[in-house]
Design a protein around this motif. Structure first.
Motif, PDB file in Angstrom:
ATOM      1  N   LEU A 243     100.094  46.364  55.989  1.00 58.74           N
ATOM      2  CA  LEU A 243      98.663  46.071  56.587  1.00 58.74           C
ATOM      3  C   LEU A 243      97.542  45.897  55.618  1.00 58.74           C
ATOM      4  O   LEU A 243      97.464  46.836  54.944  1.00 58.74           O
TER       5      LEU A 243
ATOM      6  N   ILE B  23      93.370  44.945  55.477  1.00 59.41           N
ATOM      7  CA  ILE B  23      92.117  44.942  56.349  1.00 59.41           C
ATOM      8  C   ILE B  23      91.252  44.496  55.253  1.00 59.41           C
ATOM      9  O   ILE B  23      90.878  45.085  54.188  1.00 59.41           O
TER      10      ILE B  23
ATOM     11  N   ALA C 135      92.430  41.411  59.945  1.00 61.83           N
ATOM     12  CA  ALA C 135      93.865  42.446  59.582  1.00 61.83           C
ATOM     13  C   ALA C 135      94.827  41.396  59.258  1.00 61.83           C
ATOM     14  O   ALA C 135      94.972  40.175  60.162  1.00 61.83           O
TER      15      ALA C 135
END
Length: 404
Positions: free
Chosen positions: A173, A175, A192
């Motif tokens: 992930l 961000i 994201a």
């Protein structure tokens, strides 16, 4: 014996041992002999590099590494020169609190940050070009992910690495927050990027405050914590700072949805604003927690606040524990027992038990750049079935096999 019989190509098994038995035996072996056995035949090489073989071998290693009370420390040692590659080290903590080195190898990078370690894989982030790389030191294989959008000049980025055991897949992930850009009259969203290993692809999502389940906030985001996400309760978590109230951004790994978990109100009350304060999300004895350090508002000593969410997702379950600590320079996280891994001015790198107040020195000679904690350190064949193998990796692998 006929010539045709002598020239017959070898198969995975012999005439006496069934294929499935040989397959099972191979998946229980350490990584180094398996790599050598790729040279036995094309058939063996083809089998060893299949996803099903790699996953089966990984699951066997995970089962063997899941020994109760195992404590592993992983760290990058400081290089003697900026152009020198760092060392990746793994040690096990013994019952008498001494350390035994398990592995040491050269990092593929000189100055990249470690995002995390999972199932034999290190994940790196390069500050200069914002690339993410996966590195398996057991097979000396490096995979550089396709570059994704980078933040603006004053923006920020944070990452999380996780292995989803439900479908044997890795996810990363990322961000990205662009900061406050002049000319924009509305708050900019977080962006994201979710990388999935099985598809080798990214999926992008814009995250708006009003869309976050459980946030109850419409304030503008002003900052994100650039430390890696922590994984607990099937989700990745990171702190988000707004003009109104800070909260925890939560990413469910299975359904890839986001929600907000509210932090305790005034959670830094009691710490002096005139001295440095810093806070970090951790997993504390299996629960989501926030650890904050700072100077006591009324006394001449440092304090540590440990806010633990006793019931996951329930705001009313936040509980606070306060302990006095030495001058803390850096905080690396927690062990399974709830010990704090900290570096102090006086004693260096230590593990500190906030319940008994016991403090144990961690005999790591030089202050590490990155230090992580794991309960299941292992070798794996992950990345072996990919094609992104650099020539340098091939040379390193050949040298390792030749010297062993």
């Amino acid at each position: 014996m006929s010539q045709s019989h002598r020239m017959r190509k070898p198969t995975l098994s012999s005439e006496r041992v069934p294929d499935e038995v040989v397959f099972d035996i191979l998946t229980h072996l350490p990584v180094k002999p398996i790599i050598r056995f790729r040279c036995v035949s094309k058939s063996w090489n083809s089998t060893i590099t299949t996803p099903i073989f790699i996953t089966t071998h990984l699951n066997h290693n995970r089962a063997k590494s899941s020994v109760p009370n195992n404590d592993y420390l992983l760290y990058t040692s400081r290089a003697m020169h900026p152009s020198t590659h760092q060392q990746l080290c793994a040690v096990v903590r013994n019952s008498d609190h001494t350390l035994t080195e398990l592995s040491r190898c050269r990092s593929p990078f000189c100055g990249s940050n470690v995002i995390g370690f999972c199932n034999g894989i290190y994940c790196f982030f390069e500050n200069n070009n914002y690339t993410i790389s996966l590195w398996n030191p057991s097979i000396k294989k490096l995979k550089i992910l396709t570059p994704v959008r980078i933040p603006r000049y004053d923006g920020m980025v944070t990452h999380g690495l996780v292995y989803n055991s439900l479908n044997n897949d890795f996810k990363i992930l990322r961000i990205v927050f662009d900061g406050e850009v002049s000319g924009y009259k509305v708050p900019l969203p977080l962006e994201a990027g979710v990388y999935t290993w099985s598809t080798d692809s990214w999926r992008y999502i814009d995250i708006y405050m009003e869309s976050l389940s459980g946030s109850g906030l419409n304030a503008s985001i002003v900052d994100i914590q650039e430390k890696p996400f922590i994984f607990v309760n099937g989700a990745l978590h990171s702190m988000i700072h707004t003009r109104g109230h800070n909260f925890i951004l939560c990413f469910d790994v299975n359904d890839e949805t986001f929600q907000a978990i509210m932090l305790p109100e005034n959670y830094l009350d009691g710490l002096s604003p005139d001295f440095d304060q810093f806070e970090q999300l951790v997993v504390f004895k299996g629960s989501l927690a926030l650890v904050a350090f700072g100077r006591d508002l009324y006394e001449e000593h440092d304090l540590c606040f440990i806010w633990v969410m006793m019931e996951y997702g329930m705001f009313d379950s936040w509980t606070k524990k306060t302990v006095a600590v030495d001058l803390v320079e850096r905080f690396f996280g927690c062990t399974r027992r709830g010990e704090l891994l900290i570096e102090t001015l006086d004693t260096g790198l230590v593990s500190f038990d906030p319940d008994s107040l016991d403090q144990k020195n961690l005999e790591i000679q030089r202050s590490p750049i990155w230090l992580g904690y794991s309960t299941d350190f292992m070798e794996s064949l992950v990345l072996l079935d990919g094609v992104n193998l650099s020539s340098e990796s091939l040379v390193l692998l050949d040298e390792d096999l030749a010297s062993s």
